[in-house]
Design an enzyme around this catalytic site. Structure first.
Site, PDB file in Angstrom:
ATOM      1  N   ASN A 139       0.797  -1.231   0.000  1.00 48.06           N
ATOM      2  CA  ASN A 139       0.000   0.000   0.000  1.00 48.06           C
ATOM      3  C   ASN A 139       0.829   1.280   0.000  1.00 48.06           C
ATOM      4  O   ASN A 139       0.376   2.313  -0.488  1.00 48.06           O
ATOM      5  CB  ASN A 139      -0.994   0.005   1.169  1.00 48.06           C
ATOM      6  CG  ASN A 139      -0.312  -0.034   2.522  1.00 48.06           C
ATOM      7  OD1 ASN A 139       0.695  -0.706   2.698  1.00 48.06           O
ATOM      8  ND2 ASN A 139      -0.869   0.671   3.485  1.00 48.06           N
ATOM      9  N   GLU A 237       4.529  -3.710  12.496  1.00 45.17           N
ATOM     10  CA  GLU A 237       3.507  -2.682  12.356  1.00 45.17           C
ATOM     11  C   GLU A 237       2.327  -3.311  11.626  1.00 45.17           C
ATOM     12  O   GLU A 237       2.453  -3.731  10.480  1.00 45.17           O
ATOM     13  CB  GLU A 237       4.045  -1.466  11.595  1.00 45.17           C
ATOM     14  CG  GLU A 237       5.040  -0.637  12.394  1.00 45.17           C
ATOM     15  CD  GLU A 237       4.446  -0.062  13.670  1.00 45.17           C
ATOM     16  OE1 GLU A 237       3.213   0.159  13.714  1.00 45.17           O
ATOM     17  OE2 GLU A 237       5.208   0.153  14.635  1.00 45.17           O
ATOM     18  N   CYS A 271      -3.111   1.820   6.867  1.00 43.84           N
ATOM     19  CA  CYS A 271      -3.337   1.314   8.225  1.00 43.84           C
ATOM     20  C   CYS A 271      -3.801   2.429   9.153  1.00 43.84           C
ATOM     21  O   CYS A 271      -4.428   2.168  10.181  1.00 43.84           O
ATOM     22  CB  CYS A 271      -2.085   0.634   8.772  1.00 43.84           C
ATOM     23  SG  CYS A 271      -0.623   1.683   8.798  1.00 43.84           S
TER      24      CYS A 271
END
Length: 463
Positions: A139, A237, A271
């Site tokens: 992403n 993460e 995110c």
């Protein structure tokens, strides 16, 4: 004589899935192991290279990235769907990350401490770990790899990097630019392949001293299960279900615009994207009206791109259908974009009448979907915003300074925003979350030093 057959993967444009934008050669397990070996061999020379010289290479990489901004942005846009303008912004951010960490090569690596003996010199110095494995998602195909690779390199480590297979061409291009920047051979190894095969080899390899990963909670948990009992440093993460709170005293125009930007920018595939918004009941109808108006300004295919793949497309539409089946009210979007059936385009989607038993309120969708909820007051809003397994980011829109600071203290997230959207991070600031959103040391800023180095304490007796 045995003929080795290479696996070739073709990359297709999610805006036009029939368009092949290139192909990449995937690496075998044996080639992956060889990459680890040469990275370990290169470590001795790289760690003894001046940190100033290491920083100079990062600075040159930033320059090359900017000089090649058009091709990098175009390649990434065609691989994963983010609009070219969004990718240009990301490439510029990548250059900023490189320049920030280039300066780290000129900063102090330790400190002199007082000793109980006047005859002793006591000091500390930070030293690199060795071979670092970086596993990065699709992403943010430029920024996330660079905020892992840049600090790892400037602090003297060698890196074996596995970009997501979905953005393999972008990964290949960045590796080539590092070579042009003067990075010595084998200091950075770009490994192309599937996580289930080469990714597992990288995680388990005894040469590896640390693993930095950004991606799904499921894969992160697998990494933790695999190497959590070892002495390898781990940095994960993971996901988020980020909330925004709009109070009655907020500037509703600003709150609506930034809430929609937070939810729909990069097609919601962040995110840190805003996926829940809690609006105080006194201004609920007015704020909702403004949010809907902002969402309708988005031009799918122009200001918002497709989702990254057929799998994402299918999963997001299934999540939308599930929200409707559970009783949420669809007020905007909710379908594939009409007139763009060839690509993986989904309209900006907004649900109301949402409660916390619904999947749309608690599961990460990773797409252009926003759940809107009415709350009685600030206390109910903060209680509900914290009611999640995730703890990455959250925002509040208010002109009440007391409530703003109360939110800063009580919000159970790693990134708190006041009168701004939930996304966004600057290279000099630590990045990371709480709860199931992160494991290990923070990324970026001075916090990166904590993960990519260890401390050596030195005593010199001068008598």
């Amino acid at each position: 004589m045995t003929t080795i057959v290479k696996e070739i993967r073709q990359q297709f444009n999610p805006a036009c899935p029939s368009e092949c934008v290139g192909q990449v050669e995937l690496m075998s397990i044996e080639e992956t192991k060889a990459a680890l070996t040469v990275a370990q061999e290169a470590f001795e020379g790289w760690k003894n290279t001046s940190s100033v010289a290491r920083g100079d290479i990062l600075r040159m990489m930033a320059q090359l990235l900017e000089e090649n901004i058009d091709i990098v942005a175009e390649t990434a846009s065609k691989e994963m769907g983010k609009t070219k303008n969004e990718m240009i912004g990301e490439v510029k951010r990548g250059a900023s990350i490189l320049r920030y960490f280039a300066q780290e090569g000129m900063r102090s690596t330790g400190e002199v401490l007082p000793s109980v003996s006047e005859a002793k010199l006591l000091y500390t110095k930070r030293v690199p770990l060795g071979v670092i494995v970086a596993i990065t998602p699709w992403n943010f195909p430029v920024a996330i790899p660079l905020w892992k690779i840049a600090p790892a390199l400037v602090y003297g480590n060698t890196v074996v990097w596995k970009p997501s297979i979905e953005v393999a061409l972008t990964g290949k291009l960045l590796g080539e630019l590092f070579e042009q920047a003067g990075l010595p051979k084998h200091v950075l190894q770009v490994v192309q392949g599937r996580g289930s095969t080469v990714g597992q080899v990288l995680v388990e390899a005894p040469e590896v001293k640390a693993i930095t990963f950004t991606g799904s909670n499921g894969v992160g948990q697998n990494i933790l299960n695999t190497v959590g009992h070892t002495k390898k440093k781990i940095q994960l993460e993971l996901g988020g279900k980020n909330a925004a709170i709009i109070l009655a005293d907020a500037d509703l125009d600003v709150a609506a615009r930034l809430t929609v930007e937070g939810a729909m920018k990069q097609t919601g595939q962040r995110c840190t994207a805003t996926s829940r918004v809690y609006i105080e009941e006194a201004v609920y109808e007015k704020a909702l009206e403004k949010i809907i108006a902002e969402a309708k300004k988005i031009e799918v295919g122009v200001t918002m791109g497709p989702v990254s793949s057929k799998e994402q497309y299918t999963n997001i539409l299934a999540a939308i259908d599930k929200a409707k089946a559970e009783g949420a009210t669809l007020v905007v979007g909710g379908t594939a974009t009409k007139g763009k059936e060839e690509g993986y385009f989904i309209d900006p989607t907004i649900f109301t009448d949402v409660n916390h038993t619904m999947s749309v309120a608690c599961e990460e969708i990773f797409g252009p979907v926003l759940a809107v909820m009415k709350v009685k007051d600030y206390e109910e809003a903060i209680k509900l915003s914290n009611d999640t397994e995730f703890g990455l980011s959250a925002s509040i829109y208010t002109t009440n300074i007391q409530k703003a600071f109360d939110f800063i203290e009580r919000s159970e997230v790693g990134l708190v925003q006041v009168n701004d959207e939930t996304g966004g991070a600057e290279p000099q600031a630590p990045f990371g979350g709480m709860k199931n959103s992160s494991t290990g040391a923070r990324e970026q800023g001075q916090a990166a030093k904590e993960f990519f180095t260890t401390i050596k304490t030195v005593t010199i007796n001068t008598r």
